[in-house]
Design a protein around this motif. Structure first.
Motif, PDB file in Angstrom:
ATOM      1  N   ASP A 270      -1.218 -14.194 -29.921  1.00 22.86           N
ATOM      2  CA  ASP A 270      -0.703 -13.881 -31.251  1.00 22.86           C
ATOM      3  C   ASP A 270      -1.610 -14.380 -32.383  1.00 22.86           C
ATOM      4  N   LEU A 271      -2.319 -15.460 -32.161  1.00 24.81           N
ATOM      5  CA  LEU A 271      -3.126 -16.052 -33.236  1.00 24.81           C
ATOM      6  C   LEU A 271      -4.412 -16.615 -32.639  1.00 24.81           C
ATOM      7  N   MET A 272      -5.531 -16.280 -33.259  1.00 21.51           N
ATOM      8  CA  MET A 272      -6.835 -16.753 -32.800  1.00 21.51           C
ATOM      9  C   MET A 272      -7.447 -17.630 -33.887  1.00 21.51           C
ATOM     10  N   LEU A 273      -7.532 -18.918 -33.613  1.00 22.83           N
ATOM     11  CA  LEU A 273      -8.169 -19.854 -34.534  1.00 22.83           C
ATOM     12  C   LEU A 273      -9.666 -19.897 -34.261  1.00 22.83           C
ATOM     13  N   TYR A 274     -10.468 -19.908 -35.314  1.00 19.34           N
ATOM     14  CA  TYR A 274     -11.912 -20.005 -35.152  1.00 19.34           C
ATOM     15  C   TYR A 274     -12.493 -20.672 -36.398  1.00 19.34           C
ATOM     16  N   TRP A 275     -13.672 -21.247 -36.243  1.00 19.22           N
ATOM     17  CA  TRP A 275     -14.370 -21.828 -37.383  1.00 19.22           C
ATOM     18  C   TRP A 275     -14.947 -20.716 -38.250  1.00 19.22           C
ATOM     19  N   LYS A 276     -14.604 -20.727 -39.526  1.00 17.78           N
ATOM     20  CA  LYS A 276     -14.937 -19.637 -40.431  1.00 17.78           C
ATOM     21  C   LYS A 276     -16.443 -19.393 -40.513  1.00 17.78           C
ATOM     22  N   ASN A 277     -17.226 -20.454 -40.649  1.00 20.90           N
ATOM     23  CA  ASN A 277     -18.675 -20.332 -40.838  1.00 20.90           C
ATOM     24  C   ASN A 277     -19.459 -21.074 -39.758  1.00 20.90           C
ATOM     25  N   GLY A 278     -18.929 -21.132 -38.553  1.00 23.05           N
ATOM     26  CA  GLY A 278     -19.620 -21.811 -37.468  1.00 23.05           C
ATOM     27  C   GLY A 278     -19.756 -23.300 -37.731  1.00 23.05           C
ATOM     28  N   ASN A 279     -20.943 -23.846 -37.492  1.00 23.12           N
ATOM     29  CA  ASN A 279     -21.168 -25.275 -37.706  1.00 23.12           C
ATOM     30  C   ASN A 279     -21.120 -25.669 -39.176  1.00 23.12           C
ATOM     31  N   ASP A 280     -21.292 -24.702 -40.074  1.00 20.71           N
ATOM     32  CA  ASP A 280     -21.207 -24.984 -41.508  1.00 20.71           C
ATOM     33  C   ASP A 280     -19.770 -25.040 -42.015  1.00 20.71           C
ATOM     34  N   SER A 281     -18.816 -24.847 -41.121  1.00 17.43           N
ATOM     35  CA  SER A 281     -17.407 -24.884 -41.523  1.00 17.43           C
ATOM     36  C   SER A 281     -16.912 -26.296 -41.759  1.00 17.43           C
ATOM     37  N   LEU A 282     -17.665 -27.295 -41.316  1.00 15.26           N
ATOM     38  CA  LEU A 282     -17.272 -28.690 -41.491  1.00 15.26           C
ATOM     39  C   LEU A 282     -18.225 -29.357 -42.470  1.00 15.26           C
ATOM     40  N   ARG A 283     -17.696 -29.777 -43.605  1.00 10.65           N
ATOM     41  CA  ARG A 283     -18.484 -30.455 -44.628  1.00 10.65           C
ATOM     42  C   ARG A 283     -17.860 -31.814 -44.926  1.00 10.65           C
TER      43      ARG A 283
END
Length: 383
Positions: A215-228
């Motif tokens: 029902d829901l697929m979580l993913y990092w929006k910008n890959g490794n750049d998603s964590l700042r």
């Protein structure tokens, strides 16, 4: 004829005068009504001032927003695209601070900005300039939002000063940005076998509570750049590395769930423990050696010095153990720290034994002390 003309002129002048005076009086009445209207809400309780009513646009704006987004036309208890493929929800995180790290409780506290990205075509609206609309927490309660939670967390809350720190931005094509500012305390399994030269690996885990991977697929929006991260400085640790990762979590009753992880590596400051623990311990061990140079007949001085060093070492070891969890690896490090306690303990124990043995020799040789002193003096003269 002259009378008729005069009569007409009189009537015309009277009419003109009546029009002028009537216009002025009606103007005064009109101004008076406006004045009363502006003040009737506060003083006279008279007629409603519609200008003031239009200025209070909070309810009107909310109604217009609901009409624009057609909220009443859809069932937002269901996820977008219900019955079809899993809805993708992008995540990016900005870590504001790591507030505390507790070795005793084996947890850490982190404040972060958590942002969700997804598309809900039910909220699409017409726009000539393709401009988005931004809302606060009041609209969030009326639509569907992802139910992301922190796995293995102990406590968490959304900041609410001065208002709830929630932002919802809706784009004309139905794309949505949902941002919250959260503080969370989460579990971190620590290994203290190398304490205080240890390195700890901690992670904060995000997951959907109700919607599995179908029902829901979580993913990092910008890959490794998603964590700042902002510049974070800790008192006892260096932060060596921040990096995101993803995986799956399985629950026997509900299935597989997408899980996102915020990983960071902590390396302990050794200088702090050198000053707090190691340097005082070494100083006490060296100080205990002074008893070797004290005359054997100065029993009070030897006993006082031995007891002082023992009590000081006990206080140091107690302070170290109180800041560590009661687990076997931590206990091993405490035992290693306490190994410096042994030579300090042996000195007060050796002195009574040696003194007792020496006292027995003196009983059998009453002149022992004088003979020893004479012998030492003779050796000195020979040299």
């Amino acid at each position: 004829m002259k009378v008729d003309v005069l009569t007409c002129l009189t009537v015309a002048v009277a009419s003109l005068v009546a029009m002028v005076t009537g216009g002025r009086s009606s103007g005064r009445r009109r101004h008076k009504e406006v004045f009363l209207g502006e003040n009737s809400k506060f003083k006279f309780g008279g007629r409603i001032d519609y200008k003031l009513k239009k200025q209070d646009s909070t309810k009107t704006l909310l109604i217009k927003t609901e009409q624009l987004l057609r909220i009443e036309e859809h069932d937002f208890a269901m996820r977008p695209g219900f019955g079809g493929a899993a809805i993708p929800v992008g995540i990016d995180v900005q870590v504001e601070s790591i507030d505390s790290i507790s070795e005793v409780n084996m947890d850490f506290t982190m404040t972060l900005y958590l942002r969700h990205y997804w598309k809900d075509e039910r909220l699409a609206f017409p726009s000539h300039n393709n401009q988005s609309r931004t809302f606060d927490s009041r609209l969030v309660k009326k639509i569907w939002v992802p139910d992301v939670f922190f796995a293995h967390s102990k406590r968490s809350f959304i900041h609410d000063t001065t208002m709830e720190n929630i932002m919802l931005r809706v784009y004309p094509d139905g794309n949505i940005l949902y941002s919250v500012r959260v503080t969370v305390t989460s579990l971190c399994s620590m290994d203290f076998s190398s304490f205080p030269l240890d390195t700890q690996n901690c992670s904060l885990e995000l997951e959907s509570y109700a919607y599995n991977e179908n029902d829901l697929m979580l993913y990092w929006k910008n890959g490794n750049d998603s964590l700042r991260t902002d510049e974070i400085v800790l008192s006892q640790f260096f932060i060596e590395h921040f990096h995101p990762s993803s995986g799956l979590a399985f629950y026997s009753s509900t299935g597989w769930y997408n899980r996102l992880l915020i990983n960071f590596i902590l390396r302990r400051h050794i200088f702090f423990f050198m000053l707090q623990t190691y340097f005082p311990t070494m100083l006490m061990v060296v100080l205990s050696w002074v008893s070797f140079w004290i005359d054997r007949r100065a029993v009070p001085a030897r006993v006082s010095l031995g007891m002082t060093t023992v009590l000081t070492m006990s206080t140091i070891i107690t302070g170290v153990s109180s800041s560590m969890p009661q687990v076997p690896p931590a206990f091993t490090s405490v035992v290693r720290e306490g190994s410096g306690h042994l030579p300090v303990d042996q000195l007060p124990l050796c002195f009574p034994v040696c003194h007792r043995v020496r006292g027995g020799e003196l009983l059998h040789h009453p002149g022992g002390d004088e003979e020893d002193e004479e012998g030492e003096a003779a050796v000195h003269l020979q040299r």
